[in-house]
Structure formats: C-alpha cells, structure tokens
Enzyme design. Structure first.
Site, short mmCIF file in Angstrom:
data_model
loop_
_atom_site.label_atom_id
_atom_site.label_comp_id
_atom_site.label_asym_id
_atom_site.label_seq_id
_atom_site.Cartn_x
_atom_site.Cartn_y
_atom_site.Cartn_z
N GLU A 288 0.84 -1.19 0.00
CA GLU A 288 0.00 0.00 0.00
C GLU A 288 0.88 1.24 0.00
O GLU A 288 2.08 1.17 0.26
CB GLU A 288 -0.93 0.03 1.23
CG GLU A 288 -0.19 0.16 2.54
CD GLU A 288 -1.10 0.63 3.68
OE1 GLU A 288 -2.12 1.28 3.41
OE2 GLU A 288 -0.75 0.36 4.84
N ARG A 292 1.04 10.35 3.27
CA ARG A 292 1.19 11.28 4.41
C ARG A 292 2.55 11.04 5.03
O ARG A 292 3.26 10.11 4.66
CB ARG A 292 0.11 10.97 5.46
CG ARG A 292 0.15 9.50 5.85
CD ARG A 292 -0.80 9.16 6.98
NE ARG A 292 -1.03 7.73 7.06
CZ ARG A 292 -0.26 6.86 7.67
NH1 ARG A 292 0.86 7.25 8.26
NH2 ARG A 292 -0.56 5.58 7.71
P1 ADP Z 1 -2.64 -1.10 7.06
O1 ADP Z 1 -3.21 -0.22 5.99
O2 ADP Z 1 -3.61 -1.36 8.15
O3 ADP Z 1 -1.28 -0.63 7.50
P2 ADP Z 1 -1.34 -3.15 5.46
O4 ADP Z 1 -1.94 -3.57 4.17
O5 ADP Z 1 -0.16 -2.23 5.41
O6 ADP Z 1 -2.48 -2.52 6.37
O7 ADP Z 1 -0.97 -4.45 6.30
C1 ADP Z 1 -0.60 -4.35 7.66
C2 ADP Z 1 0.39 -5.45 8.02
O8 ADP Z 1 -0.19 -6.78 7.80
C3 ADP Z 1 1.65 -5.45 7.18
O9 ADP Z 1 2.63 -4.56 7.70
C4 ADP Z 1 2.06 -6.88 7.25
O10 ADP Z 1 2.68 -7.14 8.48
C5 ADP Z 1 0.77 -7.68 7.27
N1 ADP Z 1 0.35 -8.11 5.92
C6 ADP Z 1 -0.37 -7.37 5.07
N2 ADP Z 1 -0.61 -8.04 3.92
C7 ADP Z 1 -0.03 -9.25 4.03
C8 ADP Z 1 0.08 -10.40 3.16
N3 ADP Z 1 -0.47 -10.42 1.96
N4 ADP Z 1 0.76 -11.47 3.61
C9 ADP Z 1 1.31 -11.46 4.85
N5 ADP Z 1 1.23 -10.42 5.70
C10 ADP Z 1 0.59 -9.31 5.32
P1 ADP Z 2 0.47 2.40 9.25
O1 ADP Z 2 -0.90 2.86 8.88
O2 ADP Z 2 1.17 1.75 8.10
O3 ADP Z 2 0.51 1.60 10.53
P2 ADP Z 2 1.58 4.53 10.78
O4 ADP Z 2 2.04 3.66 11.84
O5 ADP Z 2 2.47 5.68 10.35
O6 ADP Z 2 1.32 3.73 9.48
O7 ADP Z 2 0.13 5.10 11.15
C1 ADP Z 2 0.00 6.35 11.75
C2 ADP Z 2 -1.10 6.41 12.75
O8 ADP Z 2 -2.33 6.62 12.09
C3 ADP Z 2 -1.26 5.18 13.60
O9 ADP Z 2 -1.57 5.61 14.89
C4 ADP Z 2 -2.43 4.44 12.98
O10 ADP Z 2 -3.12 3.71 13.94
C5 ADP Z 2 -3.26 5.60 12.43
N1 ADP Z 2 -3.96 5.31 11.18
C6 ADP Z 2 -3.40 5.00 10.01
N2 ADP Z 2 -4.33 4.87 9.06
C7 ADP Z 2 -5.52 5.11 9.65
C8 ADP Z 2 -6.88 5.16 9.20
N3 ADP Z 2 -7.21 4.92 7.93
N4 ADP Z 2 -7.84 5.43 10.09
C9 ADP Z 2 -7.53 5.67 11.37
N5 ADP Z 2 -6.29 5.68 11.85
C10 ADP Z 2 -5.28 5.39 11.01
MG MG Z 3 0.39 -0.40 6.38
#
Ligand code: ADP
Ligand code: ADP
Ligand code: MG
Length: 447
Positions: A288, A292
C-alpha cells in the site's frame, strides 16, 4: 513561504511540525480538544484554538471546526500529521475550495492510493509487482471462494479503506472464509464506514520494508531509502530501523525505482511511503501507499540528514527539491522504538493516567520525539503512543546497544508502558541476528 500554518493534529507529531515551522520562520496555529486543553502543542504554538469535545469525531476529525479555526486565525495552509484527517481526500478538496493549501498530495493521487484495492490496480499497470490477489474488491462469498481457490490458501482479507492494521483477517482454509469475511466487513464498516473488501495471498514469513519518497510539484521525485518495520505486534509497528538487515545496494535501487515509478504513475507530490512485503528470496510486492508523513519518519531523517517535515512544507509552498537522487546518501544505522502507554501484562491494554514523574533519556545521537511532561494527564481518548526514541550508531550492533542504554534511562511513573517489552526485544537473539519476519513477535513471549 507561508506566513502561518495550522496543525490539524496533537501529541508529538504536532510538536514536531511546530518546530519545523519555527525553523522556517512560519507562525503556527494549534487546534485542541477540551481533553487536550493542557497539552504541550496547545501551549507552544503561536496561537491555539479549541475545536471541540474529547471524542476525535467531534474535534480533530471535525472538518467544520478545523476549517473555522483556519478562517479565524488566517492560516494559509494545513499540516495534517498522520492519522486523523491526513488521508481524507474529501477534506483536502474542501480545503482547496476554501483557498487553504494542503501540505500533502493532491486529491487525485490520494483517491488513487487511498482505496487499497484500486491502488493495487494502478500499481500493476505501472509495472510495480503486487501481492497476487483479487482483481479489485470482492462482491460476495462466491467470488471470495473462487479467488481464494485460484491463488491458494492461506489468504488475507483486507478492508479497501483500511489503515492502522484494522480490518485485516488471516484465513487458513475455506472453512474459515465465511466467518472471517463477515468479521472483516463489520470491522471495516465500524472503523472506516466502508465495508469493501479485497483478497490477497498470504505471503509466508515476509518482511515489511517501506520506501520513503519526496516529490515536488514540478515533477521531481526521489526516494530516501528504506525502513524495515518487520517488528510488529498484531500488524502494528513497534520498532523500525534502517538500513534493513536484509537490504543490498542492488535491492535498494530496485525497490527505490519501483517506488519512484509508483509515485509518478499517480502524479504524486509531497512526502509519501510505499510499503512492500519482501519474501525469503528477496522478491518484493507492493502492499500500500501511505499518502502522508509517517510515525517512523525520524528514522529516515537521521540516516539521510534530511528534515522531512521542512521538505513537506517547502514542497507545498511550491519550491523545487534542492537535491536529486545522487545527492542522497545514507550513514550509520538508525533504530526507532515506539513507547506506548499500555500494559504488556494485561494484553497491551492502553494505560491512561497522570505522569507522576518523568526522566527522558539523552546522549550523542539520541533523539526523543514526545509531547509528555511531568504532571501531564495521558488521555484515554487518543492513540496510546507517548514517545519515540530514535538512536543512531555506526553499525546495527552499536545502535542496538545505544537503544538499550537509552531505554534503561527512561523513567516514567504513573502509567504502564511497553519499555520493558522493547528492552526484551532488543535483547532477543532472533532480533539481534537480523533474521526475522513480521510474524516473529506474535510467535514469542517477550514479557
Ligand atoms: P494497514 O493499511 O492497516 O497498515 P497493510 O496492508 O499495510 O495494512 O498491512 C498491515 C500489516 O499486515 C503489514 O505490515 C504486514 O505485516 C501484514 N500483511 C499485510 N498483507 C499481508 C500479506 N499479503 N501477507 C502477509 N502479511 C501481510
Ligand atoms: P500504518 O498505517 O502503516 O501503521 P503509521 O504507523 O504511520 O502507518 O500510522 C500512523 C497512525 O495513524 C497510527 O496511529 C495508525 O493507527 C493511524 N492510522 C493509520 N491509518 C488510519 C486510518 N485509515 N484510520 C484511522 N487511523 C489510522
Ligand atoms: Mg500499512
């Protein structure tokens, strides 16, 4: 340059942004909820405006209040920090209509990347490798079953509007598919008011490696290397470092190029991060884009010497990047630990309360980003992260030692924290070997 910027955030990131503004000679406006009346950001900004009651939806997410605060103070631009309104493109559009400059990407790029299922399509078309999965969102159970069968179990179900590790479900086999789909949908609806789901192959034991980007509004895009965020608990980052223990100069160049192409493909400007999963054979897959600034941005600042927040503001003011890819170099090894007010003994439950006494670590190449002080009341209404400790050493080993010393100096009384957990992590053999994956913290007991 802007004369005055409003910071639509709180806590350490608001302080971080106020400092950058000061260096640029820009006046600052803080906004605060009634729960944050005695918070540091409200004290140190040039002006402060109360924008509503404690609940985020009534204050920090209250679009009308934030815009009125701009109007009232004559702020020309908004810095959103992370979380809250930072990825809300409808709000960015409103700012544009009100003549307020957004310190972040444009609406089109945000929309292209904000919807995670759609972002994967854009990336695939730009030639960036993506995790195999559904072609966009899945509309019903039958589609989910067919897709899962095609790509093979285990799979991940994800919320297209997701973030912060919410709305993600692991599915081992078809037996668990339906109940996890229902759970993911309800979590997505309650967290993001959007129940769209997509499916991804579960990459076994990958690392999470992300690439930091800066792009100006004149078509210049550079990457600032990687951050390894594989130390996670339940998909939430705990410790980040750069360089990644598995990185090679060749892989950095390949991933950097892919990230730069990704930004170009959606006409991205300002700071952004591309998150990749990297498997055992060092294949990498787009996961993704975070449109920001991120929590862990200091890691990149310490290793490159570039102030990302100042760059964000200069880019939004229309300036060109003052460096090109060849000017960017990396020195030493940087680690960041997130310090949360939470109780590891009680399943990491948030631990709000009054800080009775506080001593922060210090020393050569030790940086603390925080907004807490002795007597400060940690509120139950917001994220439990209360400080970031960032250290830089010449090698990974030195950096680990420095962090252990810094964390053992950290004294905080009145609330529970994850400091001991972080110390145990730093002592752990698997962590020290550098050979770990995103699941390793879920598999072991450090406390
Ligand atoms: P978010 O938008 O909540 O940050 P992500 O898509 O970045 O969600 O996924 C959050 C975490 O979940 C990743 O940092 C990784 O640890 C795990 N993850 C996400 N997609 C996969 C996948 N396809 N296979 C294994 N682990 C995954
Ligand atoms: P990631 O989303 O990959 O975990 P960060 O750790 O930089 O990235 O996220 C920043 C902060 O914003 C975290 O406290 C996370 O819980 C919050 N956050 C990120 N995406 C969202 C969202 N779509 N809605 C609410 N909170 C979010
Ligand atoms: Mg993420």
């Amino acid at each position: 340059m802007f004369g005055k910027i409003l910071i639509a955030n709180r806590g350490e990131i608001a302080i971080r942004i106020i400092r950058a503004c000061r260096e640029l000679g820009v006046k600052t406006v803080a906004v605060y909820s009634t729960a944050d009346r005695n918070s540091l950001h409200a004290y140190v900004a040039d002006e402060a405006v109360c924008i509503g009651p404690p609940l985020s939806k009534d204050s920090y997410l209250n679009v009308k209040s934030v815009l009125s605060a701009c109007e009232l103070t004559g702020a020309e631009a908004i810095h959103p920090g992370f979380g809250f309104l930072s990825e809300n493109s409808a709000f960015v559009e409103l700012c544009g209509k009100c003549g307020i400059k957004w310190i972040g990407p444009g609406v089109k790029a945000m929309d292209a990347m904000g919807d995670k299922a759609n972002a994967k399509k854009t990336m695939r078309n730009a030639g960036v490798p993506v995790v195999p999965g559904s072609d966009g969102i899945i509309n019903n159970f039958d589609e989910a079953r067919e897709t899962a069968e095609k790509i093979g179990y285990p799979i991940m179900i994800k919320a297209s509007a997701g973030g912060g590790g919410r709305g993600i479900k692991y599915v081992a086999s078809e037996d668990d598919l339906e109940k996890n789909m229902v759970a993911a949908k309800s979590e997505a609806l309650s967290s993001f008011k959007n129940g769209d789901l997509y499916i991804e192959k579960f990459i076994v034991n990958p690392r999470h490696i992300e690439i930091q980007l800066l792009a100006d509004e004149h078509g210049n895009v550079v990457h600032l290397g990687e951050r390894d965020c594989s130390c996670q608990r339940r998909n939430q980052k705990l410790l980040e470092e750069s360089p990644s223990p598995v990185m090679t100069p060749e892989l950095r160049e390949k991933m950097g190029d892919a990230a730069v192409n990704a930004a170009r493909a959606c006409g991205y400007h300002n700071a952004g991060t591309i998150e990749f999963l990297v498997d055992d054979d060092l294949n990498f897959y787009f996961m993704e884009m975070n449109a920001r600034i991120q929590v862990e941005h200091p890691v990149t600042e310490m290793i490159t010497g570039i102030d990302l927040i100042k760059e964000q503001i200069k880019i939004a003011a229309g300036e060109r990047l003052s460096f090109s890819q060849n000017d960017i170099s990396f020195s030493g090894h940087v680690i960041e630990c997130r310090i949360n007010a939470e109780d590891p003994q009680d399943d990491f439950r948030p631990s709000p309360g009054k800080i009775q006494s506080l001593h922060l670590p210090g020393g050569f190449n030790v940086r603390i980003d925080t907004a807490v002080f002795q007597g400060y009341q940690i509120s139950p209404f917001y994220d439990p992260m209360i400080a970031k400790v960032i250290v830089k050493g010449n090698t990974r080993e030195e950096s680990i030692t420095k962090m252990r010393i810094a964390l053992s100096e950290f004294l905080i009384e009145g609330v529970q924290t994850n400091i001991d957990f972080q110390l145990n992590l730093l002592k752990d053999n698997e962590f020290q070997s550098g050979k770990f994956d995103i699941g390793f913290l879920n598999r072991k007991k450090l406390i």
